[in-house]
Write an enzyme that holds these catalytic residues in place. Sequence first.
Site, PDB file in Angstrom:
ATOM      1  CG  ASP A   1      -7.197  -2.072  -3.950  1.00  0.00           C
ATOM      2  OD1 ASP A   1      -7.783  -1.060  -3.193  1.00  0.00           O
ATOM      3  OD2 ASP A   1      -6.021  -2.041  -3.631  1.00  0.00           O
TER       4      ASP A   1
ATOM      5  CB  SER B   1      -1.079  -0.104   1.333  1.00  0.00           C
ATOM      6  OG  SER B   1      -1.802   1.012   1.088  1.00  0.00           O
TER       7      SER B   1
ATOM      8  CG  HIS C   1      -5.803  -1.494  -0.248  1.00  0.00           C
ATOM      9  ND1 HIS C   1      -5.477  -1.141  -1.530  1.00  0.00           N
ATOM     10  CD2 HIS C   1      -5.256  -1.001   0.773  1.00  0.00           C
ATOM     11  CE1 HIS C   1      -4.284  -0.414  -1.213  1.00  0.00           C
ATOM     12  NE2 HIS C   1      -4.174  -0.382  -0.096  1.00  0.00           N
TER      13      HIS C   1
HETATM   14  C1  MLT Z   1      -1.476   6.020  -0.124  1.00  0.00           C
HETATM   15  O1  MLT Z   1      -1.774   7.124   0.500  1.00  0.00           O
HETATM   16  O2  MLT Z   1      -0.188   5.822  -0.293  1.00  0.00           O
HETATM   17  C2  MLT Z   1      -2.470   5.429  -0.708  1.00  0.00           C
HETATM   18  O3  MLT Z   1      -3.737   5.966  -0.581  1.00  0.00           O
HETATM   19  C3  MLT Z   1      -2.473   3.855  -0.129  1.00  0.00           C
HETATM   20  C4  MLT Z   1      -2.715   3.980   1.442  1.00  0.00           C
HETATM   21  O4  MLT Z   1      -1.939   4.320   2.318  1.00  0.00           O
HETATM   22  O5  MLT Z   1      -3.943   3.869   1.719  1.00  0.00           O
END
Ligand code: MLT
Length: 204
Positions: A155, A105, A186
């Site tokens: 996702d 992520s 996700h």
């Molecule tokens: C981010 O902010 O890098 C993306 O939205 C993934 C997350 O951290 O949820």
Amino acid sequence: LGFRHRFVPGVKGGPPVTLVLLHGTGGTEDDLISLGRELLPGAALLSPRGKVLENGMPRFFRRLAEGVFDQKDLALRTTELSRFVEAAKESYGLQDNTTIAVGYSNGANIAASVLLTVPGVFQGAVLLRAMVPFVPSAPPDLQGAAVLLAAGERDPIVETGNTDLLQSILDSAGAQVTLYRHPGGHELGHDDLLAARRWLAGWL
Ligand code: MLT
């Protein structure tokens, strides 16, 4: 070295590989240690904690909203993390290892940003639920680098089109990209772990 982090030395006779583990939003340097051990037993593990806090939750760079990144901060944090990895290679004697990012992520997004900004820091990357961190004005040179993109088919944070764009950016930079489609969202599944293990075993 500038980041709070965990380091687990590689086992003697183990794979000459360092996995750089990069957690998701709200994570810590401990989160991905067991994943790293399962992905490639005996490899050295280097796991920094993101320095940006969002409502107390560690991240690797600032965002303005979900999926909307603070590009100035991203650029700064990308350089900062690259320097940390280079300094850690030196300080822990990891110069001869293949260095592979394993990010989830937000951690996958900064790993992608490092790939696109400072080629050579990572020779490969396992990007779990990554999205395009920024679109480079000119493709960087990622010849010889290998990337596994593990994307969730449902996702809600990363749309399929975004994964396709990331794949094509990495492709046109010369990286060898493999896409794994996880039949969920996700969150990570056991299938992601198996896919990453298979991919690493086939590549190394
Ligand atoms: C981010 O902010 O890098 C993306 O939205 C993934 C997350 O951290 O949820």
